[in-house]
Design an enzyme around this catalytic site. Structure first.
Site, PDB file in Angstrom:
ATOM      1  CB  CYS A 248      -1.000  -0.034   1.147  1.00 58.34           C
ATOM      2  SG  CYS A 248      -2.376   1.128   0.905  1.00 58.34           S
TER       3      CYS A 248
ATOM      4  CG  HIS B 252      -4.152  -3.612   2.264  1.00 57.47           C
ATOM      5  ND1 HIS B 252      -3.270  -3.144   3.213  1.00 57.47           N
ATOM      6  CD2 HIS B 252      -4.790  -2.516   1.773  1.00 57.47           C
ATOM      7  CE1 HIS B 252      -3.380  -1.828   3.310  1.00 57.47           C
ATOM      8  NE2 HIS B 252      -4.296  -1.421   2.444  1.00 57.47           N
TER       9      HIS B 252
ATOM     10  CD  GLU C 158      -2.400  -6.302   4.853  1.00 58.15           C
ATOM     11  OE1 GLU C 158      -2.730  -5.123   5.096  1.00 58.15           O
ATOM     12  OE2 GLU C 158      -1.681  -6.617   3.873  1.00 58.15           O
TER      13      GLU C 158
END
Length: 207
Positions: A85, A187, A189
């Site tokens: 990001c 992202h 994650e």
């Protein structure tokens, strides 16, 4: 073997979510660190980032010796690097959020406000979108990932440095990179199976 991973703590990232995702992808040795000496010895480096470009750039530079350690280890040492990001955006030369701010300057380009040509495409760009490879890259495969951002990377040289794109009222950069470094606007994650698979490839990457 992924070796020792330095997950950089400069007060601007969702560190524990990223650390948990790296562990789920197979990482066994993760140092969440604001110590430049730890980064200088790392086998892999991850730079997360959430927030405004200028604030993140200032926070990174405020950590004693950190940008120098990154340049030595990533540019000089060739260790695998992943920016996430705003961590990806900081790889650029500059960002234009609340003024113009210098980045790390690793990839030629500037981070600018998203300007969708389709009025139905809202800013911030939030949610799941296709990741479309722009050039072959060992870490990037087609799939869907989770995005949340209002600014995007624009190459200075007709797409040079752009590894993948997505569509949000026009083409938006989804990943940038060269040599031993990769940055992703999305992202990993938060991208479930697609994100974990990318992190697994990063942990095995030998550029």
């Amino acid at each position: 073997m992924s070796g020792r991973i330095a997950l950089i703590d400069y007060g601007a990232g969702n560190l524990h979510s990223v650390a948990n995702a790296l562990k789920a992808a197979g990482a066994t040795s993760i140092d969440i660190t604001s110590n430049a000496a730890v980064v200088a010895c790392a086998d892999r480096i991850v730079l997360p980032g959430v927030g405004a470009y200028g604030a993140c750039a200032s926070a990174l530079r405020a950590v004693r010796g950190m940008t120098e350690a990154l340049n030595v280890r990533v540019l000089g040492g060739g260790v695998p690097f992943l920016g996430i990001c705003v961590g990806m955006q900081l790889m650029a030369e500059a960002g234009e959020e609340f003024g113009t701010h210098a980045g790390l300057g690793w990839i030629r380009g500037t981070v600018r406000p998203l300007t969708p040509t389709d009025p139905s495409a809202k800013v911030p760009h939030m949610g799941w979108n296709d990741v479309v490879p722009a050039v072959p890259h060992p870490l990037i495969e087609p799939g869907e990932a989770y995005f949340l951002h209002s600014f995007g990377f624009e190459s200075d040289r007709e797409g040079e440095g752009v590894v993948a794109t997505t569509a949000h009222g026009g083409a938006v950069t989804a990943a940038i990179g060269r040599d031993n470094m990769l940055g992703v606007q999305f992202h990993p994650e938060k991208s479930q199976r697609y994100g974990l698979a990318l992190l697994e490839r990063f942990l095995a990457w030998r550029p």
